[in-house]
Design a protein around this motif. Structure first.
Motif, PDB file in Angstrom:
ATOM      1  N   ASP A   8      -6.786  -6.672   1.672  1.00 27.82           N
ATOM      2  CA  ASP A   8      -7.404  -5.599   2.451  1.00 27.82           C
ATOM      3  C   ASP A   8      -8.754  -5.978   3.039  1.00 27.82           C
ATOM      4  O   ASP A   8      -9.288  -5.238   3.867  1.00 27.82           O
ATOM      5  N   ASP A   9      -9.315  -7.123   2.650  1.00 23.31           N
ATOM      6  CA  ASP A   9     -10.569  -7.595   3.238  1.00 23.31           C
ATOM      7  C   ASP A   9     -10.244  -8.336   4.533  1.00 23.31           C
ATOM      8  O   ASP A   9      -9.605  -9.401   4.486  1.00 23.31           O
ATOM      9  N   PRO A  10     -10.637  -7.819   5.699  1.00 18.16           N
ATOM     10  CA  PRO A  10     -10.252  -8.437   6.970  1.00 18.16           C
ATOM     11  C   PRO A  10     -10.695  -9.889   7.108  1.00 18.16           C
ATOM     12  O   PRO A  10      -9.959 -10.708   7.666  1.00 18.16           O
ATOM     13  N   ARG A  11     -11.863 -10.210   6.587  1.00 20.75           N
ATOM     14  CA  ARG A  11     -12.353 -11.594   6.712  1.00 20.75           C
ATOM     15  C   ARG A  11     -11.511 -12.552   5.883  1.00 20.75           C
ATOM     16  O   ARG A  11     -11.088 -13.603   6.371  1.00 20.75           O
ATOM     17  N   ILE A  12     -11.259 -12.172   4.628  1.00 18.26           N
ATOM     18  CA  ILE A  12     -10.439 -13.033   3.775  1.00 18.26           C
ATOM     19  C   ILE A  12      -9.017 -13.124   4.323  1.00 18.26           C
ATOM     20  O   ILE A  12      -8.402 -14.193   4.328  1.00 18.26           O
ATOM     21  N   ALA A  13      -8.482 -12.004   4.797  1.00 18.10           N
ATOM     22  CA  ALA A  13      -7.131 -11.998   5.357  1.00 18.10           C
ATOM     23  C   ALA A  13      -7.023 -12.941   6.548  1.00 18.10           C
ATOM     24  O   ALA A  13      -6.049 -13.691   6.678  1.00 18.10           O
ATOM     25  N   ALA A  14      -8.034 -12.915   7.429  1.00 18.29           N
ATOM     26  CA  ALA A  14      -8.018 -13.797   8.600  1.00 18.29           C
ATOM     27  C   ALA A  14      -8.104 -15.260   8.184  1.00 18.29           C
ATOM     28  O   ALA A  14      -7.420 -16.126   8.755  1.00 18.29           O
ATOM     29  N   ALA A  31      -2.149  -4.798   4.488  1.00 18.60           N
ATOM     30  CA  ALA A  31      -3.521  -4.478   4.083  1.00 18.60           C
ATOM     31  C   ALA A  31      -3.593  -3.431   2.981  1.00 18.60           C
ATOM     32  O   ALA A  31      -4.688  -3.087   2.531  1.00 18.60           O
ATOM     33  N   ASP A  32      -2.459  -2.902   2.545  1.00 18.85           N
ATOM     34  CA  ASP A  32      -2.480  -1.934   1.449  1.00 18.85           C
ATOM     35  C   ASP A  32      -1.224  -2.096   0.604  1.00 18.85           C
ATOM     36  O   ASP A  32      -0.248  -2.737   1.007  1.00 18.85           O
ATOM     37  N   GLY A  33      -1.255  -1.498  -0.579  1.00 19.31           N
ATOM     38  CA  GLY A  33      -0.177  -1.690  -1.527  1.00 19.31           C
ATOM     39  C   GLY A  33       1.156  -1.111  -1.100  1.00 19.31           C
ATOM     40  O   GLY A  33       2.210  -1.696  -1.365  1.00 19.31           O
TER      41      GLY A  33
END
Length: 220
Positions: A8-14, A31-33
């Motif tokens: 759900d953290d956009p930076r880590i996801a990217a 981004a969510d369960g």
């Protein structure tokens, strides 16, 4: 190879998206369960990277639901929680590996590759099928010891066939793992990649079982 990243953290996801894509995975995001639970239960993946601290539905609950429903895909758990008791809880819930945050992306990629190899019974980083060898870490290929230059798409298709060398892989499955749910791809998109690979590796390297799909020649 197809990977689901649940973060759900956009930076880590990217960052995960970029790194796994560069490593040869075709990445999908949640981004969510609740979204993760749905995708993991209805789609086919080679790897899931799962954060535990998720909105709507906790990652541990998602993992337990997947395992209860018979989802056997390898799951690499990410979490900011560092206590050993929480790591044990994640493993007991069905996680295949555990990586606390912050982490080095190189370590995550190494663990991801190891999980995929382990899931199909391949121990080393180099896959050897007949005269063909694929280095899964370096994303390089060689035939009878001679390096072969491949595009990322060609390598992904070849690696998928190598990982599933013991069966014939249908074209629809290959297309899904190469392109996902992109309906704009023509039905012969996979055939075009196979044709290019046969030009580079020889016509008999990738064999066709009519009406079923493709498999690699395993003869020496």
């Amino acid at each position: 190879m197809r990977a689901l990243v649940v973060e759900d953290d956009p930076r880590i996801a990217a960052d995960l998206d970029r790194a796994l894509t560069a490593a040869g995975f075709r990445v999908e995001m949640a981004a969510d369960g609740e979204a993760a639970w749905f995708l993991g239960g209805t789609e086919t993946y080679d790897l899931i990277v799962l954060d535990l601290g998720l909105p709507k539905l906790d990652g541990l609950a998602v993992l337990k639901r997947w395992r209860a429903e018979g989802v056997e895909v390898p799951v690499l758990v990410l979490t900011a929680r560092g206590a050993w008791t929480e790591r044990v809880e994640g493993i007991d819930a069905g996680a295949d590996d555990y990586l606390p945050k912050p982490f080095r992306m190189e370590e995550l990629l190494a663990r991801a590759r190891a999980l995929v190899r382990r899931s199909v019974g391949r121990g080393g980083s180099v896959l050897v099928v007949g005269r063909l060898s694929l280095d899964m870490n370096r994303m390089t290929a060689a035939q009878a010891g001679v390096p072969v230059v491949l595009t990322p798409l060609e390598f992904r298709l070849l690696a998928y066939l190598a990982l599933h060398r013991d069966r014939t892989v249908p074209p629809t499955e290959l297309r899904e793992h190469l392109y996902g749910d992109d309906d704009s791809r023509e039905a012969n998109a996979v055939e075009a990649v196979v044709t290019r690979l046969r030009r580079k590796l020889g016509a008999e390297t990738i064999l066709t079982r009519r009406g079923f799909g493709y498999h690699l020649d395993q003869t020496a």
